[in-house]
Write an enzyme that holds these catalytic residues in place. Structure first.
Site, PDB file in Angstrom:
ATOM      1  N   GLU A  67      21.061 -11.104  -9.457  1.00 57.25           N
ATOM      2  CA  GLU A  67      21.102  -9.680  -9.060  1.00 57.25           C
ATOM      3  C   GLU A  67      22.493  -9.370  -8.494  1.00 57.25           C
ATOM      4  OE1 GLU A  67      19.241  -7.216  -9.385  1.00 57.25           O
ATOM      5  OE2 GLU A  67      19.801  -5.737  -7.879  1.00 57.25           O
ATOM      6  N   TYR A  68      22.997 -10.277  -7.634  1.00 53.92           N
ATOM      7  CA  TYR A  68      24.320 -10.078  -7.032  1.00 53.92           C
ATOM      8  C   TYR A  68      25.371  -9.984  -8.151  1.00 53.92           C
ATOM      9  CZ  TYR A  68      28.449 -10.707  -4.128  1.00 53.92           C
ATOM     10  OH  TYR A  68      29.667 -10.512  -3.513  1.00 53.92           O
ATOM     11  N   ASP A  69      25.304 -10.942  -9.089  1.00 56.12           N
ATOM     12  CA  ASP A  69      26.315 -10.977 -10.166  1.00 56.12           C
ATOM     13  C   ASP A  69      26.269  -9.715 -11.021  1.00 56.12           C
ATOM     14  OD1 ASP A  69      25.830 -14.572 -10.680  1.00 56.12           O
ATOM     15  OD2 ASP A  69      26.939 -13.419  -9.171  1.00 56.12           O
ATOM     16  N   SER A  71      46.990 -26.370  21.588  1.00 55.86           N
ATOM     17  CA  SER A  71      46.133 -27.504  21.229  1.00 55.86           C
ATOM     18  C   SER A  71      45.306 -27.849  22.471  1.00 55.86           C
ATOM     19  CB  SER A  71      46.993 -28.697  20.812  1.00 55.86           C
ATOM     20  OG  SER A  71      47.990 -28.877  21.788  1.00 55.86           O
ATOM     21  N   LYS A 115      33.371 -29.516  17.748  1.00 56.01           N
ATOM     22  CA  LYS A 115      34.779 -29.471  17.344  1.00 56.01           C
ATOM     23  C   LYS A 115      34.857 -29.740  15.838  1.00 56.01           C
ATOM     24  CE  LYS A 115      39.405 -31.046  18.681  1.00 56.01           C
ATOM     25  NZ  LYS A 115      39.887 -31.417  17.326  1.00 56.01           N
ATOM     26  N   ARG A 137      47.823 -22.519  11.775  1.00 59.81           N
ATOM     27  CA  ARG A 137      48.310 -22.703  13.140  1.00 59.81           C
ATOM     28  C   ARG A 137      49.800 -23.000  13.133  1.00 59.81           C
ATOM     29  NH1 ARG A 137      49.405 -26.795  16.317  1.00 59.81           N
ATOM     30  NH2 ARG A 137      49.085 -26.585  18.563  1.00 59.81           N
ATOM     31  N   GLU A 193      38.193 -22.311  12.640  1.00 57.67           N
ATOM     32  CA  GLU A 193      38.509 -23.560  11.929  1.00 57.67           C
ATOM     33  C   GLU A 193      37.987 -23.453  10.500  1.00 57.67           C
ATOM     34  OE1 GLU A 193      40.103 -25.597  13.963  1.00 57.67           O
ATOM     35  OE2 GLU A 193      40.250 -27.495  12.865  1.00 57.67           O
TER      36      GLU A 193
END
Ligand SMILES: NC(=O)c1cc2c(N)ncc(C(N)=O)c2s1
Length: 318
Positions: free
Chosen positions: A36-38, A83, A115, A136, A170
């Site tokens: 459906e999305y496609d 950092s 992390k 970064r 991240e």
């Protein structure tokens, strides 16, 4: 279809497809099947080709830019991407807790977050529109990887509110995608990536966004630059705000009222990190109150109000 109907149909499809994309990639709860999305995406692409005046930069069809870059331009980070200081054992964490209490007193709460073992990036939005993304780099100057970040489907191209802000997170490659990518590389007799972090970094450094788009990268947001503008008082409140704006945040975060509770959380995730679909290399512990973070401040390279507990490096089985 006449022009005015086309205009409203384009707007309707852009809204619909952005919502479906959010449900699938941020909430992990799709409400329509992929087919459906496609189908709807194909209809939008055709209408935008027929009526280019209705094409907008935040349209779901604009995830993969056209051109291959010659090189990445440089981006100066408005606030440096610092950092984290490291802790390797319980005593290091208790020492951190003592330093914090000495500086701001005993009424403190911590927030613990996984992390993520990936690549730190910053995203800039102007009036709600994603305008620039950068690595970064050295903390002050990074590389403009906007085109590659646009291919990460969980990154909203437009926020739910017309905010202008910078957010940090991240970028990472899920373990399953890493294994699949290396399998394909080995079949092509190409050198495989050593780990998902290298694979994510290598993918975001591709000059051709079509390659980055094929790598199934993802992103967890964890910080808002210039938090003050958004009225958040705590790190946990900031994370809730990021979610409200449409960003993907990591749901495993936990408020801890004491270092004992922090140690418990660290113990828990040391045991069960293999169950996650992505690599983590530790736990980030932050003082939750933003005013106390201000009071504690930062050293030249890292905040005094946060520390990273690093898991012991896993023995590499040769
Ligand atoms: N270098 C940094 O400041 C951070 C690095 C990371 C990371 N790799 N994963 C998660 C967080 C977090 N949830 O705050 C942070 S913060």
């Amino acid at each position: 279809m006449d022009r005015s109907n086309a205009e409203s149909r384009v707007k309707e499809l852009q809204e619909l497809l952005s919502r479906y994309n959010y449900e699938y990639h941020v909430l992990d709860k799709p409400s329509v099947p992929d087919v459906e999305y496609d189908k709807l995406l194909h209809e939008l692409k055709q209408l935008e080709e027929e009526y280019p005046e209705f094409l907008t930069p935040d349209s779901p069809t604009q995830r993969i830019g056209g051109s291959v870059l010659e090189q990445f331009s440089k981006v100066n980070h408005k606030t440096p991407m610092l950092s984290l200081g490291n802790a390797f054992n319980e005593q290091d964490l208790r020492d951190f807790d003592k330093r914090v209490r000495k500086a701001v007193g005993d009424k403190i709460s911590y927030i613990c977050e996984l992390k993520i073992d990936g690549l730190a990036v910053s995203l800039r939005y102007e009036k709600g529109l994603f305008v620039q993304g950068a690595t970064r780099g050295d903390g002050s100057v990074g590389e403009d990887i906007t085109a590659n970040l646009k291919t990460i489907r969980s990154i909203p191209l437009r926020l739910n509110k017309p905010f202008s802000l910078e957010v940090r997170g991240e970028a990472f490659m899920p373990r399953s995608s890493f294994l699949q990518l290396n399998k394909e590389k080995e079949e092509r007799e190409e050198l495989p990536f050593a780990n998902p972090r290298n694979a994510a970094a290598g993918s975001l450094r591709q000059l051709d966004p079509r390659i980055a788009s094929s790598r199934n990268l993802d992103l967890f947001l964890y910080g808002i630059g210039e938090l003050g503008e958004t009225g958040a008082e705590t790190q946990s409140g900031g994370l809730d705000l990021l979610s409200e704006l449409g960003f993907k945040t990591n749901k495993e975060r936990r408020k801890c009222e004491s270092i004992e509770e922090v140690l418990q959380y660290v113990e828990e995730w040391t045991e069960k990190r293999a169950e996650l679909e992505y690599d983590i290399d530790g736990i980030v512990i932050k003082v939750d109150s933003l005013s106390q973070q201000e009071e504690l401040g930062t050293t030249v390279k890292s905040p005094r109000w946060a520390i990273a507990f690093k898991f012991p490096a896993e023995e590499v089985v040769t």
